[in-house]
Write a protein that holds these residues in place. Structure first.
Motif, mmCIF file in Angstrom:
data_model
loop_
_atom_site.group_PDB
_atom_site.id
_atom_site.type_symbol
_atom_site.label_atom_id
_atom_site.label_comp_id
_atom_site.label_asym_id
_atom_site.label_seq_id
_atom_site.Cartn_x
_atom_site.Cartn_y
_atom_site.Cartn_z
ATOM 1 N N CYS A 159 42.710 31.337 31.355
ATOM 2 C CA CYS A 159 41.312 31.622 31.017
ATOM 3 C C CYS A 159 40.643 30.370 30.454
ATOM 4 O O CYS A 159 39.528 30.443 29.934
ATOM 5 C CB CYS A 159 41.224 32.766 30.015
ATOM 6 S SG CYS A 159 42.082 32.461 28.466
ATOM 7 N N GLN A 166 37.748 38.702 25.309
ATOM 8 C CA GLN A 166 37.724 39.140 26.701
ATOM 9 C C GLN A 166 36.349 38.839 27.304
ATOM 10 O O GLN A 166 35.654 39.706 27.823
ATOM 11 C CB GLN A 166 38.041 40.651 26.776
ATOM 12 C CG GLN A 166 38.565 41.096 28.121
ATOM 13 C CD GLN A 166 39.090 42.522 28.125
ATOM 14 O OE1 GLN A 166 39.601 42.984 29.126
ATOM 15 N NE2 GLN A 166 38.949 43.240 27.025
ATOM 16 N N THR A 170 37.817 34.884 30.721
ATOM 17 C CA THR A 170 38.945 35.821 30.818
ATOM 18 C C THR A 170 38.704 36.840 31.921
ATOM 19 O O THR A 170 39.623 37.192 32.680
ATOM 20 C CB THR A 170 39.166 36.512 29.463
ATOM 21 O OG1 THR A 170 39.481 35.530 28.474
ATOM 22 C CG2 THR A 170 40.304 37.521 29.537
ATOM 23 N N GLN A 171 37.477 37.325 32.055
ATOM 24 C CA GLN A 171 37.175 38.309 33.103
ATOM 25 C C GLN A 171 37.360 37.699 34.500
ATOM 26 O O GLN A 171 37.903 38.346 35.402
ATOM 27 C CB GLN A 171 35.748 38.815 32.926
ATOM 28 C CG GLN A 171 35.553 39.662 31.681
ATOM 29 C CD GLN A 171 34.107 40.051 31.460
ATOM 30 O OE1 GLN A 171 33.330 40.173 32.422
ATOM 31 N NE2 GLN A 171 33.708 40.233 30.207
ATOM 32 N N LEU A 174 41.034 37.467 35.131
ATOM 33 C CA LEU A 174 41.619 38.782 35.389
ATOM 34 C C LEU A 174 41.293 39.267 36.801
ATOM 35 O O LEU A 174 42.137 39.893 37.465
ATOM 36 C CB LEU A 174 41.125 39.788 34.353
ATOM 37 C CG LEU A 174 41.735 39.654 32.946
ATOM 38 C CD1 LEU A 174 41.024 40.589 31.967
ATOM 39 C CD2 LEU A 174 43.234 39.942 32.968
ATOM 40 N N GLN A 178 44.128 40.320 39.358
ATOM 41 C CA GLN A 178 44.128 41.659 39.963
ATOM 42 C C GLN A 178 44.145 41.575 41.487
ATOM 43 O O GLN A 178 44.865 42.331 42.156
ATOM 44 C CB GLN A 178 42.912 42.437 39.461
ATOM 45 C CG GLN A 178 43.014 42.829 37.996
ATOM 46 C CD GLN A 178 41.677 43.238 37.382
ATOM 47 O OE1 GLN A 178 40.608 42.951 37.950
ATOM 48 N NE2 GLN A 178 41.715 43.866 36.226
ATOM 49 N N LEU A 189 41.136 44.295 30.963
ATOM 50 C CA LEU A 189 42.529 44.636 30.701
ATOM 51 C C LEU A 189 42.703 46.158 30.708
ATOM 52 O O LEU A 189 43.046 46.769 29.692
ATOM 53 C CB LEU A 189 42.968 44.045 29.352
ATOM 54 C CG LEU A 189 43.224 42.538 29.338
ATOM 55 C CD1 LEU A 189 43.317 42.015 27.912
ATOM 56 C CD2 LEU A 189 44.484 42.191 30.117
ATOM 57 N N THR A 193 46.310 46.965 34.919
ATOM 58 C CA THR A 193 46.456 45.516 34.759
ATOM 59 C C THR A 193 47.454 45.188 33.665
ATOM 60 O O THR A 193 48.306 44.289 33.819
ATOM 61 C CB THR A 193 45.094 44.877 34.442
ATOM 62 O OG1 THR A 193 44.169 45.188 35.486
ATOM 63 C CG2 THR A 193 45.207 43.367 34.302
#
Length: 421
Positions: A159, A166, A170-171, A174, A178, A189, A193
């Protein structure tokens, strides 16, 4: 045995009894009157006076036969009495009241407790205190989010820097993770996940500051000319150096170490445990997503195997597009300052020609350089990792130093780099 001895003595007495009587019959109180003693030859046996002696001798012979049949032992002792089994009386257990933790509910699963690191770092004493994650695994507070960031950092889904937030970087990371795992792309999260990541055990470590750490800190040059005159462009304070060691922000590191006010050899600090990490994968190609300000490493099957946030050019006209290739790989590079690229600074400092700045983590291109086929463009590190994705570059793709060093190890000369809007 005693009875046999008595019987033998009695028999001897009876045998000698006639001689005793004869002796006593001829006894006189005056020695002159004593007769001469009768000498009896030892082989001559006296005549038994009656049948009592016969019965006594028969009893002795019978007892002798019994002794012959009996096994010989060094000492004859009376037979032992049978021993009755002893039943131990065990007192009832006393309940322990001290240091007894309460039992967890049957269906509750507690997360593992972070243990001190046992790696090769000089600051990992076995007696260091541990730092536990929050007990509720479903409560995504700062430390648990940071723990998941650490777990993903170890498998090279970064990240940018660990901060327990978050947020946007970070998004984006992710979403890439994913997609690589075939999960629903939410950017958060969520439970699937978290299940795919696994419980982030040991997300923190304890580090002991060394004399070498403190000696590596150097004053920050104030001007470009002073930078060119330095021998190395290193870290300017301890928080900066430790934050880069732990791949986190200085603010989050200070949050973990509120009681640390100054640094000396032996000072202990807590930081994210980003090592040991998974082996760095080889990239068949890189994909730069300008709209996501990120770089993805792809394998031969076009699957994302690593993700890194980056900064891009502020001027859209300076942003390249399409397919490029890797032309050079330079670890720990120096930097050439060109007055034409920084006219305002050059006028203010009176710089009229190019200058070479020495290597170091606070070099303008950081600790790694991957040159691209477009002249003047490259993927490189940064002296300000906390500004990744926040500020723009003059055209290159800027990463945190630790991520730029990973990219340098993933690629080779000729690796394709696709730049997409």
């Amino acid at each position: 045995m005693l009875a046999l001895v008595i019987l033998i003595l009695a028999l001897a007495f009876l045998i000698e009894l006639p001689r005793i009587k004869t002796y006593l019959a001829g006894f006189h109180p005056h020695p002159a009157e004593q007769p001469k003693h009768e000498i009896i030859h030892p082989a001559v046996k006296p005549t038994l006076p009656d049948d009592r002696l016969i019965r006594l001798q028969a009893k002795i012979e019978k007892e002798t036969e019994r002794m012959v049949e009996r096994p010989v032992s060094p000492a004859i002792q009376p037979p032992p009495k049978p021993v009755e089994p002893v039943v131990a009386q065990v007192p009832p257990p006393v309940p322990v009241k001290e240091n007894t933790p309460a039992l967890s509910p049957p269906n509750e699963t507690l997360p593992p407790v972070a243990q001190p690191s046992t790696g090769t770092s000089p600051g990992n004493p076995p007696s260091s205190p541990v730092r536990a994650l929050p007990l509720d695994p479903n409560k995504l507070d700062t430390e648990r989010i940071a723990a998941y960031q650490v777990a993903l950092e170890r498998i090279h889904f970064s990240c940018g820097f660990i901060d327990g937030d978050q947020g946007m970087r970070t998004q984006r990371m992710l979403r890439a993770f994913q997609a690589s795992r075939g999960l629903s792309i939410t950017g958060f999260l969520d439970q699937p996940t978290r299940d795919a990541i696994g419980e982030p055990g040991e997300p923190f470590l304890n580090y002991t500051v060394t004399a070498e750490d403190i000696a590596s800190i150097m004053p920050k040059p104030a001007t470009w000319r002073e930078k060119s005159q330095a021998t190395r462009l290193g870290y300017n304070d301890m928080w900066e150096m430790l934050a880069e060691k732990f791949h986190c922000t200085r603010g989050y590191l200070k949050l973990l170490n509120r009681d640390v006010k100054e640094f000396n050899p032996g000072t202990e600090v807590i930081g994210p445990k980003v090592f040991p990490a998974a082996p760095i994968p080889k990239a068949a190609s890189l994909r730069i997503l300008l709209s996501e300000t990120s770089i993805e490493a792809l394998d031969a099957g076009n699957k994302v195997v690593a993700f890194f946030p980056c900064s891009i050019a502020a001027d859209k006209n300076k942003r390249p597009n399409g397919a490029l290739t890797v032309k050079s790989i330079v670890p720990n590079p120096d930097y050439t300052f060109d007055p034409a690229l920084f006219p305002d600074v050059s006028v203010r400092e009176g710089i009229t020609k190019k200058m070479v700045l020495p290597p170091g983590p606070r070099n303008p291109v950081g600790s790694a350089w991957v040159g691209l086929s477009l002249p003047g463009y490259g993927i490189h590190g940064t002296p300000e990792p906390e500004n990744i994705s926040r500020t723009q570059s003059h055209g290159c793709f800027r990463l945190a130093n630790w991520n730029a060093e990973k990219v340098l190890k993933m690629v080779k000369v000729g690796t394709v780099v696709d730049v997409e809007p």
